[in-house]
Design an enzyme around this catalytic site. Structure first.
Site, PDB file in Angstrom:
ATOM      1  N   GLU A 107      -0.740  26.382 -27.970  1.00 52.98           N
ATOM      2  CA  GLU A 107       0.683  26.327 -27.626  1.00 52.98           C
ATOM      3  C   GLU A 107       1.095  27.562 -26.824  1.00 52.98           C
ATOM      4  OE1 GLU A 107      -0.601  25.833 -30.628  1.00 52.98           O
ATOM      5  OE2 GLU A 107       0.435  24.228 -31.705  1.00 52.98           O
TER       6      GLU A 107
ATOM      7  N   HIS B 168      28.210  19.246 -46.959  1.00 50.02           N
ATOM      8  CA  HIS B 168      28.635  17.983 -46.349  1.00 50.02           C
ATOM      9  C   HIS B 168      27.430  17.200 -45.835  1.00 50.02           C
ATOM     10  CE1 HIS B 168      32.840  19.349 -46.451  1.00 50.02           C
ATOM     11  NE2 HIS B 168      32.277  20.538 -46.304  1.00 50.02           N
TER      12      HIS B 168
ATOM     13  N   GLY C  99      -0.518  36.475 -40.029  1.00 49.57           N
ATOM     14  CA  GLY C  99       0.483  36.020 -39.052  1.00 49.57           C
ATOM     15  C   GLY C  99       1.871  35.872 -39.648  1.00 49.57           C
ATOM     16  N   ARG C 100       1.970  35.196 -40.794  1.00 49.11           N
ATOM     17  CA  ARG C 100       3.306  34.926 -41.355  1.00 49.11           C
ATOM     18  C   ARG C 100       3.926  36.132 -42.053  1.00 49.11           C
ATOM     19  NH1 ARG C 100      -0.687  32.030 -43.419  1.00 49.11           N
ATOM     20  NH2 ARG C 100      -1.308  32.305 -45.588  1.00 49.11           N
TER      21      ARG C 100
ATOM     22  N   GLU D 265       2.589  27.707 -46.160  1.00 46.12           N
ATOM     23  CA  GLU D 265       1.279  28.018 -45.586  1.00 46.12           C
ATOM     24  C   GLU D 265       0.497  28.916 -46.559  1.00 46.12           C
ATOM     25  OE1 GLU D 265       0.732  28.102 -41.072  1.00 46.12           O
ATOM     26  OE2 GLU D 265       0.278  30.174 -41.556  1.00 46.12           O
TER      27      GLU D 265
ATOM     28  N   LYS E  54      -2.060  36.817 -31.862  1.00 39.37           N
ATOM     29  CA  LYS E  54      -3.127  37.644 -32.419  1.00 39.37           C
ATOM     30  C   LYS E  54      -4.444  37.322 -31.712  1.00 39.37           C
ATOM     31  CE  LYS E  54      -4.484  38.639 -37.172  1.00 39.37           C
ATOM     32  NZ  LYS E  54      -4.031  38.374 -38.543  1.00 39.37           N
TER      33      LYS E  54
ATOM     34  N   LYS F  84      -5.782  20.818 -35.532  1.00 43.02           N
ATOM     35  CA  LYS F  84      -5.950  21.521 -34.247  1.00 43.02           C
ATOM     36  C   LYS F  84      -7.266  21.107 -33.606  1.00 43.02           C
ATOM     37  CE  LYS F  84      -4.323  26.131 -35.464  1.00 43.02           C
ATOM     38  NZ  LYS F  84      -4.729  27.522 -35.463  1.00 43.02           N
TER      39      LYS F  84
HETATM   40  O1  F6P Z   1      -0.289  28.313 -38.117  1.00 43.36           O
HETATM   41  C1  F6P Z   1      -1.518  28.943 -38.147  1.00 43.36           C
HETATM   42  C2  F6P Z   1      -1.509  30.288 -37.484  1.00 43.36           C
HETATM   43  O2  F6P Z   1      -2.807  30.810 -37.536  1.00 43.36           O
HETATM   44  C3  F6P Z   1      -0.528  31.252 -38.136  1.00 43.36           C
HETATM   45  O3  F6P Z   1      -0.976  31.864 -39.286  1.00 43.36           O
HETATM   46  C4  F6P Z   1      -0.252  32.181 -37.006  1.00 43.36           C
HETATM   47  O4  F6P Z   1       0.904  32.883 -37.280  1.00 43.36           O
HETATM   48  C5  F6P Z   1      -0.144  31.227 -35.834  1.00 43.36           C
HETATM   49  O5  F6P Z   1      -1.095  30.235 -36.123  1.00 43.36           O
HETATM   50  C6  F6P Z   1      -0.310  31.815 -34.461  1.00 43.36           C
HETATM   51  O6  F6P Z   1      -1.548  32.429 -34.234  1.00 43.36           O
HETATM   52  P1  F6P Z   1      -1.751  33.484 -33.074  1.00 43.36           P
HETATM   53  O7  F6P Z   1      -0.890  34.669 -33.342  1.00 43.36           O
HETATM   54  O8  F6P Z   1      -3.203  33.825 -33.072  1.00 43.36           O
HETATM   55  O9  F6P Z   1      -1.358  32.838 -31.762  1.00 43.36           O
END
Ligand code: F6P
Length: 523
Positions: free
Chosen positions: A215, A386, A269-270, A355, A209, A513
């Site tokens: 990452e 198991h 996001g989620r 979250e 987004k 972060k």
């Molecule tokens: O884990 C925090 C978060 O902001 C999530 O809500 C989101 O899905 C994820 O990081 C990734 O964010 P982005 O889509 O901006 O890379």
């Protein structure tokens, strides 16, 4: 238009629930079933191809009535309407919460800042369909003229877990494309993924987004450098597409504007797999299956929005969960799908639930004096039988569990499926009714082991009285999966409203972060 702020513990129903809890807490499931021979029918809800049997919970009709009263007292109905109609209920981020609009088939306009968002959604869906068709049919060519064989989704959190879980869950419906997911900033993750890939036939979908997430951008840059070892920057548009709101950053990366799929601030996001974040799903199973997933979710949306609380599956599940969390002090909930396809569902739900509802400040900004978000964990049956089920059956903790099952298997190995479902029902029954001293005694006697009674009896007793929900679908299809995921989404929302918290922000992920960034700068 804001959400109402009601401390649930200050309501009349909460104090009635407290009294009711003390009066009924020692009643066992065995007794409850003896009291009502049609308990299963009385505590089940059916909705098309879904049956939710919640009879094996430590509840009575009165418990449900009081919990429903609680939902009414905090005005859950009003909150549901506000969410669906686009009120800014994500107050701390000043945003609407409209993942439900992404799967809506209704033409009714939905206005954000005076503009109808429905046409935007439809146009994004058309773009996803056209692009998926082109890639799947082989018409989309890589830089040496070859068709695409592999798709790599680069993202993290909501930009990874949702699509990854759905792609895995719908593996049965997949086409010839191989779909991979890179998320961790651990360089070994991306290295393992790219080591067997051919740059000429791989398509990379960068999902972010913000397009600034450490990452995702690190992985995307590493992959771009790897790609440029055999191709040129002019080949990037054929192999890299993006799902993002940050058009400038996407452009700087070298991605063609026409290959950018939209994301919107009114989708968290989620909760975003229903948007273009689900592009890798559409690539993996084809657009029609993707649309069916959305349709299933929409059916659950309509059920949640319109059904009265006592017949409303997500609401009932939310209320039962609150009953254990806030009255029995249960801390965790297990998600136990009896389908190997759903092995990633617990991970996905961990983000969705924890979250969202892992909050300790209420909607007034005050510190909360009661328990909120449950800890979610789980794995697939029968493997987990198991592994950790010993603790669930005989440990000291109360762990409410959701057993998710299917009447039919997909490949039709009926002998396997019979065994699988026998285990599904066997576990539920063992948890609920256990095994008494007398039963153990008789068993040892029958086995000619009476001499072992004094030594073994206490260890072989199952006290039972351990609650679960049986969530049973006819078959794992894109549509039923959509329904299942939306069911949990609405459960999350309903719980957030009941606990008087904001479910749609996630400030708790920020501090770590920031500190990591600081540490990197100081190096
Ligand atoms: O884990 C925090 C978060 O902001 C999530 O809500 C989101 O899905 C994820 O990081 C990734 O964010 P982005 O889509 O901006 O890379």
């Amino acid at each position: 238009m804001a959400l109402k702020n009601t401390n649930p513990t200050q309501t009349k129903s909460w104090s009635e629930l407290t009294t009711h809890f003390h009066q009924t807490k020692n009643k066992t499931l065995k007794e409850l079933f003896n009291d009502d021979h049609q308990r299963k029918e009385h505590f089940s809800l059916e909705f098309d191809d879904l049956l939710v049997d919640f009879s094996k919970n430590r509840i009575t009709k009165k418990t449900i009535n009081l919990l429903v009263e609680l939902a009414k007292e905090v005005d859950l109905k009003d909150a549901i309407e506000k969410q669906f109609s686009g009120a800014i209920i994500n107050v701390t981020e000043n945003r609407e919460v409209l993942h439900t609009a992404l799967r809506s088939n209704s033409d009714e306009p939905l206005l954000i800042d005076g503009k109808d968002i429905k046409p935007k959604i439809q146009s994004a869906l058309r773009k996803i369909r056209a692009f998926s068709n082109k890639v799947i049919s082989g018409k989309w060519k890589g830089y040496t003229g070859k068709s695409i064989t592999d798709v790599v989704n680069i993202g993290i959190g909501g930009s990874d877990l949702g699509p990854d879980m759905i792609v895995e869950s719908l593996k049965f419906y997949k086409n010839q494309l191989n779909t991979h997911f890179v998320s961790n900033v651990d360089g070994d993750h991306v290295s393992e993924i790219i080591k067997n890939l051919n740059p000429e036939t791989t398509l990379f979908v960068i999902v972010s987004k913000t397009f600034t997430t450490q990452e995702t951008i690190s992985n995307a840059e590493t992959i771009k450098n790897w790609f440029l070892k055999s191709a040129t920057i002019f080949d990037i548009p054929k192999h890299f597409v993006a799902v993002s709101t940050n058009l400038e950053a996407v452009d700087n990366f070298g991605i063609d504007k026409s290959n950018v799929f939209p994301m919107w601030n009114w989708v968290g996001g989620r909760f975003s797999l229903w948007s273009a974040v689900g592009l890798s799903i559409s690539l993996s199973v084809g657009f029609d299956h993707y649309r069916a997933l959305l349709d299933g979710a929409e059916e659950m949306d309509l059920h949640f929005r319109n059904e009265s609380f006592d017949k409303n599956i997500p609401v009932i599940l939310a209320l039962i969960s609150i009953w254990y969390n806030n009255f029995y002090n249960a801390e965790t909930e297990a998600i136990l799908p009896y389908s190997q396809y759903l092995k990633k569902l617990p991970d996905y739900l961990q983000q969705a639930i924890m979250e969202s509802n892992g909050k300790s400040v209420d909607r007034n900004g005050d510190k909360i004096e009661y328990q909120t978000g449950t800890i979610i964990w789980g794995s697939t049956g029968t493997n987990m039988q198991h592994a950790f089920m010993q603790l669930v059956h005989q440990g000291t903790k109360l762990i409410p569990a959701d057993f998710i099952g299917y009447k039919e298997s997909l490949y039709g190995l009926s002998d396997h499926h019979k065994k699988l479902m026998a285990n599904y029902y066997g576990q539920i029954e063992a948890l609920a009714f256990g095994k008494t001293k007398e039963e153990v005694h008789l068993e040892l006697k029958t086995n000619g082991e009476l001499d072992k009674v004094s030594q073994l009896l206490p260890f072989k007793v199952f006290e039972g009285n351990r609650p679960s929900n049986a969530i049973l679908f006819d078959k794992l299809t894109p549509k039923s999966l959509g329904k299942l995921v939306a069911m949990y989404e609405h459960k999350i929302f309903a719980q957030g409203i009941l606990w008087n918290i904001y479910s749609y922000d996630q400030f708790g992920v920020e501090l770590g972060k920031e500190l990591a960034k600081k540490l990197l700068k100081n190096e």
